[in-house]
Scaffold this active site. Structure first.
Site, PDB file in Angstrom:
ATOM      1  N   ASN A 226       0.806  -1.225   0.000  1.00  0.00           N
ATOM      2  CA  ASN A 226       0.000   0.000   0.000  1.00  0.00           C
ATOM      3  C   ASN A 226       0.835   1.269   0.000  1.00  0.00           C
ATOM      4  O   ASN A 226       0.327   2.353   0.298  1.00  0.00           O
ATOM      5  CB  ASN A 226      -0.933   0.004   1.221  1.00  0.00           C
ATOM      6  CG  ASN A 226      -1.937  -1.132   1.146  1.00  0.00           C
ATOM      7  OD1 ASN A 226      -2.510  -1.392   0.091  1.00  0.00           O
ATOM      8  ND2 ASN A 226      -2.116  -1.843   2.252  1.00  0.00           N
TER       9      ASN A 226
ATOM     10  N   ASP B 278      16.936  10.883  -4.380  1.00  0.00           N
ATOM     11  CA  ASP B 278      17.481  12.009  -5.168  1.00  0.00           C
ATOM     12  C   ASP B 278      18.886  11.683  -5.669  1.00  0.00           C
ATOM     13  O   ASP B 278      19.255  12.002  -6.800  1.00  0.00           O
ATOM     14  CB  ASP B 278      17.563  13.283  -4.310  1.00  0.00           C
ATOM     15  CG  ASP B 278      16.216  13.993  -4.176  1.00  0.00           C
ATOM     16  OD1 ASP B 278      15.272  13.646  -4.913  1.00  0.00           O
ATOM     17  OD2 ASP B 278      16.106  14.896  -3.324  1.00  0.00           O
TER      18      ASP B 278
ATOM     19  N   GLY C  43      12.260  -4.854 -37.570  1.00  0.00           N
ATOM     20  CA  GLY C  43      11.091  -5.589 -38.055  1.00  0.00           C
ATOM     21  C   GLY C  43      10.907  -6.926 -37.344  1.00  0.00           C
ATOM     22  O   GLY C  43      11.100  -7.024 -36.135  1.00  0.00           O
TER      23      GLY C  43
ATOM     24  N   GLU D 285      12.191   3.314  -8.639  1.00  0.00           N
ATOM     25  CA  GLU D 285      12.803   4.498  -7.990  1.00  0.00           C
ATOM     26  C   GLU D 285      11.984   5.766  -8.238  1.00  0.00           C
ATOM     27  O   GLU D 285      12.530   6.859  -8.376  1.00  0.00           O
ATOM     28  CB  GLU D 285      14.278   4.653  -8.394  1.00  0.00           C
ATOM     29  CG  GLU D 285      15.101   3.522  -7.800  1.00  0.00           C
ATOM     30  CD  GLU D 285      16.579   3.768  -7.729  1.00  0.00           C
ATOM     31  OE1 GLU D 285      16.999   4.938  -7.706  1.00  0.00           O
ATOM     32  OE2 GLU D 285      17.319   2.779  -7.660  1.00  0.00           O
ATOM     33  N   GLY D 286      10.668   5.586  -8.303  1.00  0.00           N
ATOM     34  CA  GLY D 286       9.763   6.722  -8.476  1.00  0.00           C
ATOM     35  C   GLY D 286       9.289   6.820  -9.910  1.00  0.00           C
ATOM     36  O   GLY D 286      10.113   7.046 -10.799  1.00  0.00           O
TER      37      GLY D 286
HETATM   38  N1  COS Z   1      14.746  15.905   0.126  1.00  0.00           N
HETATM   39  C1  COS Z   1      14.627  16.250   1.430  1.00  0.00           C
HETATM   40  N2  COS Z   1      13.418  16.359   2.056  1.00  0.00           N
HETATM   41  C2  COS Z   1      12.311  16.108   1.334  1.00  0.00           C
HETATM   42  C3  COS Z   1      12.367  15.737  -0.020  1.00  0.00           C
HETATM   43  C4  COS Z   1      13.646  15.661  -0.625  1.00  0.00           C
HETATM   44  N3  COS Z   1      13.783  15.319  -1.914  1.00  0.00           N
HETATM   45  N4  COS Z   1      11.108  15.549  -0.475  1.00  0.00           N
HETATM   46  C5  COS Z   1      10.291  15.782   0.560  1.00  0.00           C
HETATM   47  N5  COS Z   1      11.015  16.115   1.653  1.00  0.00           N
HETATM   48  C6  COS Z   1      10.501  16.463   2.971  1.00  0.00           C
HETATM   49  C7  COS Z   1       9.530  17.632   2.894  1.00  0.00           C
HETATM   50  O1  COS Z   1      10.207  18.865   2.971  1.00  0.00           O
HETATM   51  C8  COS Z   1       8.644  17.385   4.102  1.00  0.00           C
HETATM   52  O2  COS Z   1       9.320  17.822   5.266  1.00  0.00           O
HETATM   53  P1  COS Z   1       8.514  18.581   6.450  1.00  0.00           P
HETATM   54  O3  COS Z   1       7.835  17.486   7.187  1.00  0.00           O
HETATM   55  O4  COS Z   1       9.584  19.253   7.227  1.00  0.00           O
HETATM   56  O5  COS Z   1       7.574  19.534   5.780  1.00  0.00           O
HETATM   57  C9  COS Z   1       8.562  15.858   4.173  1.00  0.00           C
HETATM   58  O6  COS Z   1       9.710  15.372   3.489  1.00  0.00           O
HETATM   59  C10 COS Z   1       7.305  15.328   3.542  1.00  0.00           C
HETATM   60  O7  COS Z   1       7.280  15.786   2.205  1.00  0.00           O
HETATM   61  P2  COS Z   1       5.979  15.810   1.306  1.00  0.00           P
HETATM   62  O8  COS Z   1       4.835  16.361   2.094  1.00  0.00           O
HETATM   63  O9  COS Z   1       6.310  16.444  -0.003  1.00  0.00           O
HETATM   64  O10 COS Z   1       5.723  14.240   1.116  1.00  0.00           O
HETATM   65  P3  COS Z   1       4.611  13.470   0.311  1.00  0.00           P
HETATM   66  O11 COS Z   1       4.070  12.438   1.209  1.00  0.00           O
HETATM   67  O12 COS Z   1       3.661  14.442  -0.342  1.00  0.00           O
HETATM   68  O13 COS Z   1       5.435  12.707  -0.829  1.00  0.00           O
HETATM   69  C11 COS Z   1       6.629  12.337  -2.874  1.00  0.00           C
HETATM   70  C12 COS Z   1       6.260  13.299  -1.741  1.00  0.00           C
HETATM   71  C13 COS Z   1       5.451  11.949  -3.755  1.00  0.00           C
HETATM   72  C14 COS Z   1       7.648  13.111  -3.708  1.00  0.00           C
HETATM   73  C15 COS Z   1       7.278  11.073  -2.288  1.00  0.00           C
HETATM   74  O14 COS Z   1       6.313  10.288  -1.650  1.00  0.00           O
HETATM   75  C16 COS Z   1       7.992  10.224  -3.339  1.00  0.00           C
HETATM   76  O15 COS Z   1       9.130  10.493  -3.696  1.00  0.00           O
HETATM   77  N6  COS Z   1       7.357   9.152  -3.842  1.00  0.00           N
HETATM   78  C17 COS Z   1       7.984   8.227  -4.752  1.00  0.00           C
HETATM   79  C18 COS Z   1       8.636   7.156  -3.965  1.00  0.00           C
HETATM   80  C19 COS Z   1       9.428   6.228  -4.819  1.00  0.00           C
HETATM   81  O16 COS Z   1      10.360   6.651  -5.468  1.00  0.00           O
HETATM   82  N7  COS Z   1       9.066   4.941  -4.792  1.00  0.00           N
HETATM   83  C20 COS Z   1       9.726   3.968  -5.574  1.00  0.00           C
HETATM   84  C21 COS Z   1      10.140   2.833  -4.740  1.00  0.00           C
HETATM   85  S1  COS Z   1      11.643   3.030  -3.978  1.00  0.00           S
HETATM   86  S2  COS Z   1      12.877   2.053  -5.082  1.00  0.00           S
END
Ligand code: COS
Length: 382
Positions: A128, A239, A339, A363-364
């Site tokens: 989930n 990242d 082909g 990885e996203g």
């Molecule tokens: N670097 C540092 N901090 C980060 C960050 C980053 N790249 N991205 C988010 N944060 C921090 C935010 O600043 C926030 O901090 P605060 O609590 O101080 O405000 C916290 O993390 C939560 O961030 P946010 O509210 O943006 O989180 P979300 O739940 O909305 O999720 C996404 C953001 C969608 C970007 C994240 O869930 C994601 O990357 N999903 C993809 C995951 C993935 O790659 N899965 C593949 C499997 S792993 S191989």
């Protein structure tokens, strides 16, 4: 094109190219067919110090940057994204320790990762919690000198093949993303097990399994960074790692272009090699433009990340999207240029087409990457 690599960078490329040409390309069809883990190739990468590349020097590594790892992965990806993923996954598994681990944790685990004695894996995804990374349900509860983990991770690369796993679990579920913490779990820890290898469309050699934590008890010292800082570590890890996935895309696209162009020169129809027909030339030209443009963005993004480690997100997401969407398109077009032959398993491009798909997902997803880029633009143009 000349990318003006320095001597060390050229050495990485040459050595990775040698392993790719001598071991990966001749064996990729076998590993795709048997779906076995490419241990002999992974061990050769280790002997050639590739696992030391992403480990800091003070912990037995070579202290390479994102750009160095990208150069190696591009070559491995040109040969086989499945085999390259076995390498990339160990880097991904090690990054949380490199980024947020204590000195003790680094000393305990990084030297063995650097030599390849221990392979690593990264455990975030659950049934989930995919794109919604903070939706994880695995828990970790304190019990005296231990943490006790319960839950199931899904689709974990290097599952069953890694010796250590960097795992995110909820320690304070009511705090949302701020209630998650990362841990190192060793494959020998009590209460830890892996599921069977998953059957996949592509990258079939790559080991993908569930990880099952049933009252899995680990020493307190295995916590990575602070309690509650796990989500941030996960985001920083991804990242740092996504340019590597982008470079697998560049490598795959280059491999597919090489196959299609070689074929087009040899294949004669209507009395001429098909490369002399403009329709084919234009397809190959677009494949070459997109591959080279992706490579340029990946290199510049990786260099930006090395120079500005606090501003990784946008560069990382941008190069991941462009290079992996390109890999998918170029692989499909390579099959088209070839082909009926391209569709046959006898030629490598059908496998490249199957392998390319995962690059847009793992990885996203590329949709999540576009969200990340959009949010960064929203901040920049405030
Ligand atoms: N670097 C540092 N901090 C980060 C960050 C980053 N790249 N991205 C988010 N944060 C921090 C935010 O600043 C926030 O901090 P605060 O609590 O101080 O405000 C916290 O993390 C939560 O961030 P946010 O509210 O943006 O989180 P979300 O739940 O909305 O999720 C996404 C953001 C969608 C970007 C994240 O869930 C994601 O990357 N999903 C993809 C995951 C993935 O790659 N899965 C593949 C499997 S792993 S191989």
């Amino acid at each position: 094109m000349d990318h003006f690599l320095n001597e060390d960078q050229q050495m990485i490329v040459d050595l990775a190219k040698q392993i790719t040409d001598e071991m990966i390309i001749p064996n990729r069809a076998k590993y795709d067919e048997t779906e076995g883990y490419p241990l002999d190739i992974v061990e050769t990468m280790a002997k050639s110090d590739f696992f030391a590349l992403f480990v800091p020097e003070e912990y037995g590594g070579l202290g390479g940057g994102c750009f160095d790892t990208v150069l190696a992965l591009e070559q491995f990806g040109r040969g086989c994204v499945g085999i390259a993923t076995a390498y990339a996954a160990s880097a991904l598994g090690a990054y949380p320790i490199v980024i947020s681990g204590s000195k003790e944790l680094k000393e305990q685990f990084l030297p063995d990762i650097a030599t390849g004695k221990k392979r690593a894996a990264f455990a975030l995804t659950e049934a989930n919690a995919g794109s919604d990374a903070s939706g994880i349900q695995t828990t970790a509860v304190e019990d005296g000198d231990y943490w006790v983990l319960n839950g199931t991770k899904q689709w974990i690369t290097n599952g069953g093949q890694a010796h250590l796993y960097t795992v995110i679990a909820m320690t304070d579920p009511h705090k949302g993303p701020r209630g998650a913490t990362m841990f190192v779990v060793e494959s020998t820890d009590p209460g830890f097990s892996c599921g069977p290898k998953e059957k996949k469309l592509g990258i079939r050699t790559s080991a993908t399994t569930e990880l099952i934590f049933k009252d899995c008890r680990i020493p307190k010292s295995r916590m990575i960074g602070r309690r509650g800082a796990g989500f941030i570590t996960v985001m920083k890890t991804l990242d740092k790692s996504r340019p590597g996935i982008a470079s697998l895309g560049v490598g795959l696209a280059q491999g597919a272009l090489d196959e299609a162009a070689t074929y087009a020169k040899q294949r004669v129809q209507f009395g001429k090699p098909i490369i002399s027909f403009q329709a084919v030339q234009h397809m190959l030209a677009d494949m070459a433009i997109q591959t080279e443009a992706s490579r340029a963005l990946v290199y510049v993004s990786a260099k930006h990340i090395d120079a500005h480690p606090k501003q990784m997100s946008k560069a990382s997401a941008m190069c991941k999207v462009m290079a992996t969407d390109t890999a998918m398109k170029v692989a499909v077009d390579a099959v088209q240029v070839m082909g009926g032959y391209g569709y046959m398993r006898e030629y490598p491009v059908e496998k490249m087409m199957r392998d390319a798909k995962i690059l847009q997902i793992y990885e996203g997803t590329n949709q999540i990457q576009r969200n990340v880029i959009g949010q960064e633009l929203n901040k920049e143009y405030n």
